[in-house]
Design a protein around this motif. Structure first.
Motif, PDB file in Angstrom:
ATOM      1  N   VAL A  84       0.862  -1.177   0.000  1.00 11.45           N
ATOM      2  CA  VAL A  84       0.000   0.000   0.000  1.00 11.45           C
ATOM      3  C   VAL A  84       0.901   1.230   0.000  1.00 11.45           C
ATOM      4  O   VAL A  84       1.831   1.321   0.810  1.00 11.45           O
ATOM      5  N   VAL A  85       0.634   2.163  -0.888  1.00  9.00           N
ATOM      6  CA  VAL A  85       1.352   3.431  -0.906  1.00  9.00           C
ATOM      7  C   VAL A  85       0.385   4.486  -0.388  1.00  9.00           C
ATOM      8  O   VAL A  85      -0.741   4.601  -0.882  1.00  9.00           O
ATOM      9  N   HIS A  86       0.831   5.232   0.636  1.00  7.19           N
ATOM     10  CA  HIS A  86      -0.063   6.219   1.238  1.00  7.19           C
ATOM     11  C   HIS A  86       0.735   7.385   1.813  1.00  7.19           C
ATOM     12  O   HIS A  86       1.949   7.302   1.995  1.00  7.19           O
ATOM     13  N   HIS A  87       0.042   8.458   2.094  1.00  9.38           N
ATOM     14  CA  HIS A  87       0.662   9.640   2.686  1.00  9.38           C
ATOM     15  C   HIS A  87       0.607   9.542   4.207  1.00  9.38           C
ATOM     16  O   HIS A  87      -0.234   8.837   4.768  1.00  9.38           O
ATOM     17  N   VAL A  88       1.519  10.241   4.856  1.00  3.11           N
ATOM     18  CA  VAL A  88       1.568  10.310   6.312  1.00  3.11           C
ATOM     19  C   VAL A  88       1.727  11.769   6.724  1.00  3.11           C
ATOM     20  O   VAL A  88       2.032  12.631   5.895  1.00  3.11           O
ATOM     21  N   THR A  89       1.537  12.032   7.994  1.00  4.20           N
ATOM     22  CA  THR A  89       1.606  13.407   8.481  1.00  4.20           C
ATOM     23  C   THR A  89       3.027  13.939   8.571  1.00  4.20           C
ATOM     24  O   THR A  89       3.237  15.145   8.498  1.00  4.20           O
ATOM     25  N   GLY A  90       4.023  13.075   8.725  1.00  5.07           N
ATOM     26  CA  GLY A  90       5.376  13.540   8.978  1.00  5.07           C
ATOM     27  C   GLY A  90       6.293  13.602   7.784  1.00  5.07           C
ATOM     28  O   GLY A  90       7.507  13.710   7.945  1.00  5.07           O
ATOM     29  N   ALA A  91       5.748  13.510   6.580  1.00  7.47           N
ATOM     30  CA  ALA A  91       6.603  13.533   5.396  1.00  7.47           C
ATOM     31  C   ALA A  91       5.826  14.076   4.195  1.00  7.47           C
ATOM     32  O   ALA A  91       4.599  13.959   4.138  1.00  7.47           O
ATOM     33  N   VAL A  92       6.555  14.645   3.261  1.00  7.65           N
ATOM     34  CA  VAL A  92       5.934  15.138   2.030  1.00  7.65           C
ATOM     35  C   VAL A  92       5.710  13.985   1.062  1.00  7.65           C
ATOM     36  O   VAL A  92       4.646  13.853   0.466  1.00  7.65           O
ATOM     37  N   LYS A  93       6.716  13.147   0.915  1.00  8.67           N
ATOM     38  CA  LYS A  93       6.608  11.999   0.014  1.00  8.67           C
ATOM     39  C   LYS A  93       5.787  10.902   0.677  1.00  8.67           C
ATOM     40  O   LYS A  93       5.806  10.757   1.897  1.00  8.67           O
ATOM     41  N   PRO A  94       5.096  10.082  -0.116  1.00  9.65           N
ATOM     42  CA  PRO A  94       4.332   8.972   0.465  1.00  9.65           C
ATOM     43  C   PRO A  94       5.248   7.892   1.018  1.00  9.65           C
ATOM     44  O   PRO A  94       6.457   7.886   0.773  1.00  9.65           O
ATOM     45  N   VAL A  95       4.655   6.982   1.755  1.00 10.61           N
ATOM     46  CA  VAL A  95       5.364   5.838   2.316  1.00 10.61           C
ATOM     47  C   VAL A  95       4.754   4.564   1.745  1.00 10.61           C
ATOM     48  O   VAL A  95       3.659   4.582   1.185  1.00 10.61           O
ATOM     49  N   THR A 115      11.867  -3.161  -2.999  1.00 10.23           N
ATOM     50  CA  THR A 115      12.818  -2.156  -2.517  1.00 10.23           C
ATOM     51  C   THR A 115      13.527  -1.465  -3.678  1.00 10.23           C
ATOM     52  O   THR A 115      13.813  -0.265  -3.598  1.00 10.23           O
ATOM     53  N   LYS A 116      13.788  -2.182  -4.759  1.00  2.95           N
ATOM     54  CA  LYS A 116      14.395  -1.546  -5.938  1.00  2.95           C
ATOM     55  C   LYS A 116      13.444  -0.534  -6.555  1.00  2.95           C
ATOM     56  O   LYS A 116      13.859   0.531  -7.010  1.00  2.95           O
ATOM     57  N   LYS A 117      12.150  -0.877  -6.598  1.00  2.00           N
ATOM     58  CA  LYS A 117      11.151   0.055  -7.127  1.00  2.00           C
ATOM     59  C   LYS A 117      11.163   1.320  -6.278  1.00  2.00           C
ATOM     60  O   LYS A 117      11.133   2.429  -6.796  1.00  2.00           O
ATOM     61  N   HIS A 118      11.243   1.138  -4.987  1.00  2.00           N
ATOM     62  CA  HIS A 118      11.291   2.260  -4.055  1.00  2.00           C
ATOM     63  C   HIS A 118      12.492   3.159  -4.350  1.00  2.00           C
ATOM     64  O   HIS A 118      12.356   4.361  -4.485  1.00  2.00           O
ATOM     65  N   LYS A 119      13.654   2.563  -4.492  1.00  2.00           N
ATOM     66  CA  LYS A 119      14.864   3.352  -4.689  1.00  2.00           C
ATOM     67  C   LYS A 119      14.939   3.986  -6.072  1.00  2.00           C
ATOM     68  O   LYS A 119      15.365   5.119  -6.215  1.00  2.00           O
ATOM     69  N   ALA A 120      14.522   3.249  -7.087  1.00  2.55           N
ATOM     70  CA  ALA A 120      14.687   3.725  -8.457  1.00  2.55           C
ATOM     71  C   ALA A 120      13.556   4.614  -8.950  1.00  2.55           C
ATOM     72  O   ALA A 120      13.797   5.580  -9.672  1.00  2.55           O
ATOM     73  N   GLU A 121      12.337   4.291  -8.585  1.00  5.46           N
ATOM     74  CA  GLU A 121      11.198   4.985  -9.176  1.00  5.46           C
ATOM     75  C   GLU A 121      10.425   5.848  -8.197  1.00  5.46           C
ATOM     76  O   GLU A 121      10.228   7.026  -8.425  1.00  5.46           O
ATOM     77  N   GLN A 122       9.965   5.228  -7.138  1.00  5.20           N
ATOM     78  CA  GLN A 122       9.003   5.892  -6.276  1.00  5.20           C
ATOM     79  C   GLN A 122       9.640   6.842  -5.260  1.00  5.20           C
ATOM     80  O   GLN A 122       9.073   7.856  -4.930  1.00  5.20           O
ATOM     81  N   GLN A 123      10.777   6.460  -4.746  1.00  8.64           N
ATOM     82  CA  GLN A 123      11.468   7.239  -3.720  1.00  8.64           C
ATOM     83  C   GLN A 123      10.529   7.604  -2.562  1.00  8.64           C
ATOM     84  O   GLN A 123      10.408   8.759  -2.175  1.00  8.64           O
ATOM     85  N   ARG A 181       9.231   7.929   1.172  1.00 12.08           N
ATOM     86  CA  ARG A 181       9.947   8.419   2.357  1.00 12.08           C
ATOM     87  C   ARG A 181      10.494   7.242   3.166  1.00 12.08           C
ATOM     88  O   ARG A 181      11.581   7.292   3.696  1.00 12.08           O
ATOM     89  N   ARG A 182       9.715   6.183   3.208  1.00  9.15           N
ATOM     90  CA  ARG A 182      10.173   4.957   3.868  1.00  9.15           C
ATOM     91  C   ARG A 182       9.273   3.803   3.434  1.00  9.15           C
ATOM     92  O   ARG A 182       8.185   4.004   2.910  1.00  9.15           O
ATOM     93  N   MET A 183       9.758   2.619   3.686  1.00  7.78           N
ATOM     94  CA  MET A 183       8.983   1.410   3.479  1.00  7.78           C
ATOM     95  C   MET A 183       8.960   0.699   4.827  1.00  7.78           C
ATOM     96  O   MET A 183       9.974   0.633   5.517  1.00  7.78           O
ATOM     97  N   TYR A 184       7.809   0.190   5.209  1.00  6.46           N
ATOM     98  CA  TYR A 184       7.704  -0.489   6.503  1.00  6.46           C
ATOM     99  C   TYR A 184       6.800  -1.699   6.374  1.00  6.46           C
ATOM    100  O   TYR A 184       6.064  -1.857   5.402  1.00  6.46           O
TER     101      TYR A 184
END
Length: 146
Positions: free
Chosen positions: A66-77, A103-111, A113-116
């Protein structure tokens, strides 16, 4: 065994369903299943999946996130919600390939804020994999069930 990791596709439903059932210990809620599938097929909803396909074209694993926004970051998590590999195909590095692809998708494309993610404390295989990827935080989880 040659494993291909790819985004889930509309025609994957019959092969995805046993993986989904296995992920849920054989308990299926038809409404939840239908709703999830609909959401996975809607690229704008924010729930996505990769599947692991063997060299015979059979699905042997999945990761849903799930990709979603959070209160403590501009980029989604990204919340990696489900990682499941068919029991007959475990201990072959498939879960690692699924998580690594994410994790590669996160680093290369989506960036993001974090993955958890969450993992059962007594799931030794998951803990072994996840401790190589992320940092274990000392939080407790509290849930209010509807």
């Amino acid at each position: 065994m040659n494993i291909k990791i790819r985004p889930i596709a509309m025609n994957d439903f019959p092969a995805w369903l046993p993986l989904w059932d296995g992920n849920n210990n054989g308990v299926r809620d038809e409404e939840v299943t239908a709703t999830l599938w609909s959401r996975l097929m809607d690229p704008d909803f924010g729930i996505y999946a990769f599947v692991a396909e063997d060299n015979k074209g059979e699905l042997v694993g999945m990761v849903q996130y799930v990709v979603h926004h959070v209160t403590g970051a501009v980029k989604p998590v990204c919340y990696m919600q489900d990682v499941y590999v068919d029991p007959a195909h475990r201990q072959k590095g498939i879960a690692r390939k699924l998580v690594t692809t994410l994790t590669k998708k996160h680093k290369a494309e989506q960036q993001w804020r974090r993955m958890y993610w969450l993992a059962e404390a007594d799931n030794a295989a998951a803990q072994k994999l996840y401790e190589k990827i992320g940092v274990k935080l000392n939080f407790t989880l509290h849930v209010l069930m509807a």
